[in-house]
Design a protein around this motif. Structure first.
Motif, PDB file in Angstrom:
ATOM      1  N   ALA A  18      50.842  63.714  -5.866  1.00  0.00           N
ATOM      2  CA  ALA A  18      50.784  62.252  -5.728  1.00  0.00           C
ATOM      3  C   ALA A  18      49.460  61.731  -7.063  1.00  0.00           C
ATOM      4  CB  ALA A  18      50.112  61.854  -4.409  1.00  0.00           C
ATOM      5  N   ASP A  20      49.691  63.470  -9.492  1.00  0.00           N
ATOM      6  CA  ASP A  20      49.590  63.862 -10.794  1.00  0.00           C
ATOM      7  C   ASP A  20      49.067  64.547 -12.600  1.00  0.00           C
ATOM      8  OD1 ASP A  20      52.035  64.546 -13.098  1.00  0.00           O
ATOM      9  OD2 ASP A  20      53.019  62.343 -12.716  1.00  0.00           O
ATOM     10  N   GLY A  80      55.075  52.779   1.934  1.00  0.00           N
ATOM     11  CA  GLY A  80      54.555  53.246   1.280  1.00  0.00           C
ATOM     12  C   GLY A  80      55.831  54.899   0.539  1.00  0.00           C
ATOM     13  N   GLY A  81      56.193  55.021   1.055  1.00  0.00           N
ATOM     14  CA  GLY A  81      57.530  56.556   0.846  1.00  0.00           C
ATOM     15  C   GLY A  81      58.204  55.169   0.106  1.00  0.00           C
ATOM     16  N   LEU A  84      56.457  55.135  -3.160  1.00  0.00           N
ATOM     17  CA  LEU A  84      56.852  56.164  -3.675  1.00  0.00           C
ATOM     18  C   LEU A  84      57.878  56.819  -4.499  1.00  0.00           C
ATOM     19  CD1 LEU A  84      54.246  58.741  -1.983  1.00  0.00           C
ATOM     20  CD2 LEU A  84      53.712  57.296  -3.932  1.00  0.00           C
ATOM     21  N   ALA A  88      59.020  57.375  -8.029  1.00  0.00           N
ATOM     22  CA  ALA A  88      59.805  58.928  -8.695  1.00  0.00           C
ATOM     23  C   ALA A  88      60.843  58.549  -8.596  1.00  0.00           C
ATOM     24  CB  ALA A  88      59.586  59.731  -7.496  1.00  0.00           C
ATOM     25  N   ALA A 120      50.454  56.082  -3.957  1.00  0.00           N
ATOM     26  CA  ALA A 120      51.186  57.437  -3.499  1.00  0.00           C
ATOM     27  C   ALA A 120      50.048  58.107  -2.984  1.00  0.00           C
ATOM     28  CB  ALA A 120      51.805  58.551  -4.834  1.00  0.00           C
ATOM     29  N   THR A 123      48.663  56.344   0.062  1.00  0.00           N
ATOM     30  CA  THR A 123      49.395  56.944   1.046  1.00  0.00           C
ATOM     31  C   THR A 123      49.465  58.574   1.748  1.00  0.00           C
ATOM     32  OG1 THR A 123      51.281  55.962   1.022  1.00  0.00           O
ATOM     33  CG2 THR A 123      52.018  57.023   1.877  1.00  0.00           C
ATOM     34  N   ALA A 124      48.976  59.258   1.050  1.00  0.00           N
ATOM     35  CA  ALA A 124      49.003  60.458   1.360  1.00  0.00           C
ATOM     36  C   ALA A 124      47.324  60.782   2.164  1.00  0.00           C
ATOM     37  CB  ALA A 124      48.718  61.525  -0.272  1.00  0.00           C
ATOM     38  N   LEU A 178      57.431  64.351  -5.716  1.00  0.00           N
ATOM     39  CA  LEU A 178      56.755  63.164  -5.396  1.00  0.00           C
ATOM     40  C   LEU A 178      58.652  62.892  -5.041  1.00  0.00           C
ATOM     41  CD1 LEU A 178      54.799  61.393  -5.125  1.00  0.00           C
ATOM     42  CD2 LEU A 178      55.046  59.861  -7.071  1.00  0.00           C
ATOM     43  N   ALA A 182      58.867  61.287  -0.582  1.00  0.00           N
ATOM     44  CA  ALA A 182      58.981  59.598  -0.037  1.00  0.00           C
ATOM     45  C   ALA A 182      59.896  59.908   0.970  1.00  0.00           C
ATOM     46  CB  ALA A 182      58.836  58.639  -1.241  1.00  0.00           C
TER      47      ALA A 182
END
Length: 193
Positions: A18, A20, A80-81, A84, A88, A120, A123-124, A178, A182
Motif C-alpha cells: 500500500a 510502495d 477504498g478498493g 485502489l 493501480a 491504500a 484502507t489496509a 495493489l 483492491a
C-alpha cells in the motif's frame, strides 16, 4: 516466535504494498529537484512524520468517524478498493502521470498526505486492525515508514543502483499487487455488506 513472525508478515506485506516505498522514492526524486539535499531530507522526514500521524489517528478514530457518518467498514472496503483499483490501473496503464511539485515545501502535502497516508494505506490499516490487532498493525506501519525514511535518505544511491527503469519496473509490480489487493477488498466488502 514463529507465530510472531507470521503475524508480523501478515501485517507488514499489505502495508508495504500500500505504501510502495520504491515508487515513493521515484516520486520523491521528482520533487523540487533544485532544492538542497538538506532541505529535501527535511521535507522527506516531514512527509514520513505526517504520514505516521495521519495513519495513527485513522487507526484510533476511523471507526468513530464511520459511525458518525453512518458508513460501515464494508462500505469503506468497497470504496477504498475501487480507489485502489483506479490508482493501480493509472500506475499500470497511465505510465508517468505522477504528481510533481515545483514547490520546495512538499513534505506535508502532497508527500505526507495523500502519497504516504493515502487511501491504500488507510484502507489496509482498518482491515489489519481487525485481522492482526492494533499492536502488530502499528509495528508494521512503523517498520514500513522507517524503510520509506531510509529510502528518502539514500534516494540518489537507490536510483544509481536500480536505475530509473528498475525503479519503474518494481513500482509497476507493486501496482499489480495493489490491484489484486483492491479486488480482494471489493470482494470482501461486497460479501460483508
Amino acid at each position: 516466535m514463529r507465530n510472531f513472525g507470521e503475524t508480523f508478515l501478515v501485517a507488514f506485506i499489505p502495508l508495504f504494498v500500500a505504501i510502495d516505498p520504491i515508487g515513493l522514492i521515484a516520486i520523491f526524486m521528482g520533487f523540487a529537484p533544485n532544492a538542497s539535499r538538506e532541505h529535501r531530507q527535511k521535507q522527506g522526514l516531514l512527509g514520513v512524520i505526517t504520514g505516521l500521524l495521519v495513519a495513527i489517528g485513522f487507526i484510533f478514530l476511523g471507526r468513530f468517524i464511520f459511525k458518525a457518518l453512518g458508513i460501515s467498514v464494508a462500505d469503506f472496503q468497497v470504496a477504498g478498493g475501487l480507489i485502489l483499483l483506479g490508482l493501480a490501473a493509472r500506475e499500470l496503464i497511465g505510465g508517468d502521470e505522477r504528481p510533481r511539485s515545483g514547490n520546495p515545501d512538499f513534505g506535508v502535502v502532497p508527500l505526507g498526505m495523500p502519497l504516504i497516508a493515502g487511501p491504500a494505506l488507510l484502507t489496509a490499516l482498518l482491515i489489519l486492525v481487525d485481522t492482526v490487532g492494533v499492536g502488530f498493525t502499528i509495528l508494521s506501519l512503523v517498520v514500513n515508514l522507517a524503510l520509506v525514511d531510509i529510502g528518502f535518505r539514500y534516494a540518489r544511491r537507490v536510483e544509481k543502483v536500480m536505475g530509473k527503469q528498475g525503479l519503474k519496473g518494481v513500482s509497476k509490480l507493486i501496482a499489480l499487487l495493489l490491484a489484486a489487493i483492491a479486488v480482494s477488498l471489493i470482494r470482501r466488502g461486497w460479501v460483508a455488506a
